[in-house]
Scaffold this motif. Sequence first.
Motif, PDB file in Angstrom:
ATOM      1  N   THR A 423       0.827  -1.205   0.000  1.00  0.00           N
ATOM      2  CA  THR A 423       0.000   0.000   0.000  1.00  0.00           C
ATOM      3  C   THR A 423       0.865   1.262   0.000  1.00  0.00           C
ATOM      4  N   GLU A 424       1.866   1.309   0.859  1.00  0.00           N
ATOM      5  CA  GLU A 424       2.724   2.490   0.957  1.00  0.00           C
ATOM      6  C   GLU A 424       3.480   2.722  -0.349  1.00  0.00           C
ATOM      7  N   ASP A 428       3.166   6.104  -2.625  1.00  0.00           N
ATOM      8  CA  ASP A 428       4.356   6.898  -2.936  1.00  0.00           C
ATOM      9  C   ASP A 428       4.500   7.153  -4.435  1.00  0.00           C
ATOM     10  N   LEU A 446      -2.566   2.643  10.160  1.00  0.00           N
ATOM     11  CA  LEU A 446      -2.662   3.752   9.208  1.00  0.00           C
ATOM     12  C   LEU A 446      -3.404   4.931   9.822  1.00  0.00           C
ATOM     13  N   ARG A 449      -1.516   7.366  12.091  1.00  0.00           N
ATOM     14  CA  ARG A 449      -0.564   8.289  11.465  1.00  0.00           C
ATOM     15  C   ARG A 449      -1.203   9.659  11.198  1.00  0.00           C
ATOM     16  N   ASP A 454      -5.325  10.703   4.004  1.00  0.00           N
ATOM     17  CA  ASP A 454      -6.014   9.441   4.290  1.00  0.00           C
ATOM     18  C   ASP A 454      -7.451   9.723   4.722  1.00  0.00           C
TER      19      ASP A 454
END
Length: 496
Positions: A423-424, A428, A446, A449, A454
Motif C-alpha cells: 500500500t505504501e 508513494d 494507518l 498516522r 487518508d
Amino acid sequence: MRVNLLGPEGWAPDQAAENGKTVADDLELSIMYGVMAGGDQFIRTVVQDTIPRSSTDPEVITYRQRVVMDGCANPQLLRELYSIATDAAGARKWTVGRDRGARGKLYLSLEPLTKLIGFLRLLRSTCARNSAHFRSEGFLGLTERLDEQFGDDYLAEVERHLDALQFDHGFDISAELGPEGGIANAVLHEPLRHARRRQSLFGHKKGHVVGISHTDESAKQFIWRLVGKGLDRVADVVSHVTDVIVGFFQELRTELAFLVGCSNLFERLRTDGYAVCLPTPLSRDGGVSFSFRSLRDPALCLSTESAVVGNSIDGRGKKLIVITGANSGGKSTFMRSLGAAQIMMQAGMFVVAEAYEADVRAGIFTHFRVREDSSMTYGKLKEELVRMRELTNRITPASLVLWNEPFASTSEREASEILAPITEALLDSGVKVVVVTHLYDFASELSERRRATDLFLRAQRLPDGSRTYRMEPGAPAMTSHAMDIYRRIFSPSGPS
C-alpha cells in the motif's frame, strides 16, 4: 470522413485495458452491459469494449458527455440513425480477392455503392431535418460535414456516373498494339449512352467494324483482356470508394451503438427512480480529489427491486480510502459504486448519483476475493500473492486501485505485514488506493498516522444492530459485530 461522435477532431480511441475483463467482473458491469444492449448483441459487444477504454483527457470526456446527453434527449432519433448505419454497414455482402478480374471487382462494387449513396442521402437528410434537436459539437459537426461533403448536386453527379458504369450500351475502349501483339495504353472512354451506337464492342466506327467468330477462343480472350485493362483503374476506384463509405458507416454504427446503449441505461435508471448526473472530470494537475452526493452502485440498482441507498462523501485531497465496519454493512457495494462511477465517468457517461466529481486516473485496477477453486495450482495465500504480483506489475503511477478484503486467507498479522508495504509503495508512486478490509491492525496503524491524505470510512451500524448501508467517516473499530448477524438469524424473533 471521420464520425467524431465519441471524440473531437484528431481524437483516437484509447488502448483496450489489459485488466478490463477483471474490472468488469469485479464491479459486476455485465449487469449494466445487458441493460445497455437491450437484446442487441452488437451493442453489447461495443459497450463492453468501449467502457473499459478509460480516457484520461477531461476535454474528450466532456465532449463525449455532451454527445451522450444529446442521444439520451432524443432516443427515437438516435435509434433511427443507428438503424440507417446498421443497414448501410451491411450493404457490401461480398469482397473481391486479388485474383478476381477488373469486371468482377467492378460489378461487386457497383450495386453496394449505389445503395450506399442512397444511405448517405438518407443519413444527411435525417440529420439536417433534426438538427434543431442537437446541442453537442459531435452531432452538429457530423450534420455539417455530411451537408458539406454530400450535398444533393454531388450525390446526383455520383449517381449519374454509377448509372453510366452499368455499360448498358457497351464499352468504348481504345488501345495500342503493344510488343508481341500485346495490349498497350488501354483507355476507357466516356460510357456510351445511346442504344443506336451499340453496333460492336467498340461502338459504331464506320469502316472499322471487326467481327469475331464465336469459335475463335483466342480472339475472345484478347478482347476480354482488353476490356479488363480498360476497366481496371475504374474498378479499383469504385471498389476503394465502396470500401471507404462502408468503413464510414461501420464506424458510425459502432459509435451510435455506444450512444444507444447509454440511452437504454439512462431510460432504465430514470424509470426506476434513480438520479443520474454528468460527472465533472478533474485534471490530475489539480491534485487527488473526489466528491459525490447520493452515489449508488449501478449493478445493484439494476438487479434489485428494493430501493438502493446512496452515499455522500467529500474525499477531496484524499489518496488512501480505508473502509471498515460491520459485516453485511454494504462496504463491497460501496466500493463497486466508486469503481463503476470512475470507469463510467472516464468513458464519457453519466453516473448514478446526484452529483459527482473526481480526478481522472491513468488506469483502473481491482483485486477482489475470488471463490475457492479446487483446480488452483497453489494454496489460497500463494494464489492471491501471484494475482497481486500480476496486478502491481501492470499498475502505473496515477492509477486507481480497488482492493476488496485482500489476504483474507491468512492470519491478520501476516496479512497486515504483506499489505502495508504494498500500500505504501503504491501511494508513494501516486496511485489512489481504496481498500475494504477486516484487518484491524493494518487499518488502525494507518489511522494513527493521521495523514491529511487518508480517509477512513465505516459502515454505519445503528444501536440496535441494524445496517443502513451508508458509509460515514470514522476510525477503524476492533469488532465487526458478527454477533448482530448471529442474533438476527438465531434469535426467537429472527428467521426460523
